[in-house]
Write a protein that holds these residues in place. Structure first.
Motif, PDB file in Angstrom:
ATOM      1  N   VAL A 150       0.836  -1.274   0.119  1.00 22.41           N
ATOM      2  CA  VAL A 150      -0.064   0.072   0.021  1.00 22.41           C
ATOM      3  C   VAL A 150       0.807   1.203   0.014  1.00 22.41           C
ATOM      4  N   ALA A 190       1.836   3.941  -3.512  1.00 22.28           N
ATOM      5  CA  ALA A 190       0.799   5.338  -3.359  1.00 22.28           C
ATOM      6  C   ALA A 190       1.592   6.070  -4.357  1.00 22.28           C
ATOM      7  N   TYR A 239      -3.231   6.601  -6.478  1.00 22.00           N
ATOM      8  CA  TYR A 239      -4.117   7.053  -5.303  1.00 22.00           C
ATOM      9  C   TYR A 239      -3.056   7.886  -4.457  1.00 22.00           C
ATOM     10  N   LEU A 258      -2.017   8.346  -0.073  1.00 24.57           N
ATOM     11  CA  LEU A 258      -2.124   7.680   0.836  1.00 24.57           C
ATOM     12  C   LEU A 258      -2.082   8.826   2.199  1.00 24.57           C
ATOM     13  N   LEU A 289      -6.677   0.882   7.422  1.00 20.35           N
ATOM     14  CA  LEU A 289      -6.692   1.628   6.038  1.00 20.35           C
ATOM     15  C   LEU A 289      -8.204   1.781   5.673  1.00 20.35           C
ATOM     16  N   TYR A 336     -10.341   3.065   2.321  1.00 20.99           N
ATOM     17  CA  TYR A 336     -10.638   3.576   0.803  1.00 20.99           C
ATOM     18  C   TYR A 336     -11.647   4.435   0.266  1.00 20.99           C
ATOM     19  N   ARG A 337     -11.267   5.623  -0.302  1.00 19.90           N
ATOM     20  CA  ARG A 337     -12.456   6.603  -0.613  1.00 19.90           C
ATOM     21  C   ARG A 337     -11.956   7.436  -1.695  1.00 19.90           C
ATOM     22  N   PRO A 367      -8.516   9.176  -5.897  1.00 25.58           N
ATOM     23  CA  PRO A 367      -8.706   8.056  -4.779  1.00 25.58           C
ATOM     24  C   PRO A 367      -7.644   8.227  -3.809  1.00 25.58           C
ATOM     25  N   VAL A 424      -6.126   6.730   0.227  1.00 25.02           N
ATOM     26  CA  VAL A 424      -6.224   5.585   1.226  1.00 25.02           C
ATOM     27  C   VAL A 424      -5.770   6.428   2.510  1.00 25.02           C
ATOM     28  N   ARG A 430      -5.106   6.178   6.517  1.00 24.36           N
ATOM     29  CA  ARG A 430      -4.460   5.579   7.403  1.00 24.36           C
ATOM     30  C   ARG A 430      -4.485   5.834   8.617  1.00 24.36           C
ATOM     31  N   ASP A 474     -17.635   3.367   1.593  1.00 25.53           N
ATOM     32  CA  ASP A 474     -16.263   2.963   2.014  1.00 25.53           C
ATOM     33  C   ASP A 474     -15.799   1.592   2.129  1.00 25.53           C
ATOM     34  N   TYR A 511      -9.992  -1.538   5.560  1.00 29.02           N
ATOM     35  CA  TYR A 511      -9.137  -2.790   5.352  1.00 29.02           C
ATOM     36  C   TYR A 511      -8.177  -2.894   6.352  1.00 29.02           C
TER      37      TYR A 511
END
Length: 403
Positions: free
Chosen positions: A34, A38, A57, A59, A309, A311-312, A335, A337, A339, A360, A363
């Protein structure tokens, strides 16, 4: 390959895994993947790596600066999209399709409209047949001709008619009344009890007023969204947010369309949580902390609390407010992520303020110890197989000798 070489290969594989192998079975990406993939990392609100993955995406670590902006970013507003109309109640001029009544008063009999032999009567006036404002925006008045009225107020039309009739009638006074206002209507559609066109009034009608006139909701309010379409602009809010935020209950204007629709509000939970799958919100304002609770929390024997995490897809303006360079993203939707590091005690407060959004994805990554246990299981199965193979070779050799 000899048995000793096989064992050496296994040892070499172990070293390779410890160095970063991620090929073992897993319910999702490893935390290293991840972070490494990023396109943009906002760690403590500062951008970092620029490596390009398959999908670009960002982060973003959840921090106080993120919390200060995320509520605004996740809650679209009607007031913000259409304004609150500082003039208060919107003006409703006459329009095409309206039906109006015109009454002309004269100060005495013997004028243009009141005959001299009219005798005693309650008032010296005449009311003309109702007229519909035609496609050209005009009506016809005897001795005044065709008058353009669409887009004008009744008082301005009255003043013009009085001037046009002044040379023929005796001190004329004109009164115009709306019989039916077909140009000042809004449509209310979707999950309401009586979808209809609602006629606006001069008193002013707000969005909740027209929904009420359409019979109210036919669905649970916690799962109901209200969309307002005004010209080329559209904005959608949760009905529960609308009724709890008075500023969102804005005035309607002619031509608006209100669409009420039910949508099951859910989020997805994957990874090292007590429950995986699609989970219903069941609450109007669900936070990340509450979502983790609904998903059964983090599994002590599997989860990495440093790598929770979310995701959105967010609007690019959200990242701009964090002073992040978003020039690499061509789209307005980026996008992201988010955290959360739950080893940090302050993160427990942050996740209780971080609002969840419909669809949403949460993870929770596996801890490195869990990945090591998986690897040792593989090593054990491989070494057992290698031992079995050597035994089978011996048995086969002895069988050949016996032939």
């Amino acid at each position: 390959m000899s048995y000793r070489l096989c064992i050496s290969a296994i040892a070499l594989s172990a070293t390779t895994f410890v160095a970063g192998c991620t090929s073992l079975p897993s319910s999702g990406p490893a935390s290293e993947q991840v972070e490494q993939q990023a396109a943009l990392k906002v760690v403590n609100t500062r951008s970092a790596s620029r490596k390009r993955p398959g999908v670009d995406y960002a982060l973003v670590d959840i921090s106080a600066a993120v919390l200060a902006n995320v509520a605004q970013a996740t809650t679209p507003t009607l007031q913000g999209s259409f304004g609150n109309r500082r003039g208060g109640v919107p003006n409703l001029p006459l329009g095409i399709g309206d039906i109006i009544s015109v009454t002309v008063f004269e100060s005495q009999s013997g004028g243009l409209f009141i005959p001299a032999d009219a005798g005693s009567r309650s008032g010296n006036f005449v009311t003309m047949p109702n007229q519909t404002i035609d496609q050209s925006g005009r009506i016809s008045i005897p001795y005044a001709g065709r008058i353009r009225v669409a887009g004008r107020t009744t008082s301005s039309v009255q003043d013009e008619l009085q001037q046009l009739l002044a040379n023929r009638a005796i001190e004329p006074q004109v009164v115009i009344s709306k019989v039916a206002s077909r140009s000042a209507q809004v449509a209310v559609l979707g999950d309401v009890n009586s979808p209809a066109k609602v006629e606006l009034t001069e008193a002013g009608d707000r969005i909740l007023d027209v929904i009420s006139q359409a019979g109210g909701l036919s669905t649970p309010r916690l799962e109901t969204y209200v969309t307002l379409q005004r010209g080329p602009r559209t904005a959608t809010v949760l009905y529960d947010y609308l009724i709890n935020t008075p500023a969102e209950n804005i005035f309607m204007v002619p031509g608006d369309t209100v669409i009420v629709n039910r949508e099951r509000r859910t989020f997805l939970a994957f990874g090292a949580s007590g429950q995986n799958g699609r989970i219903d919100f069941e609450d109007a304002d669900l936070t990340l902390g509450e979502a983790l609770g609904k998903a059964g929390g983090l599994l002590d024997n599997r989860a990495d609390p440093e790598q929770v995490l979310l995701y959105r897809v967010v609007d690019r303006n959200f990242l701009k407010q964090l002073h992040v360079d978003v020039s690499r993203y061509p789209s307005d939707q980026i996008p992201v992520v988010f955290r959360a590091n739950l080893r940090d005690p302050s993160a427990m407060f942050m996740i209780q303020k971080f609002p969840m959004q419909d669809k949403d994805i949460v993870y929770i990554t596996n801890s490195k110890a869990t990945e090591l246990i998986k690897f040792l299981d593989v090593v054990n199965s491989v070494s057992s197989t290698a031992s079995g193979v050597s035994t089978d070779v011996v048995k086969t050799r002895d069988a050949v000798k016996d032939l």
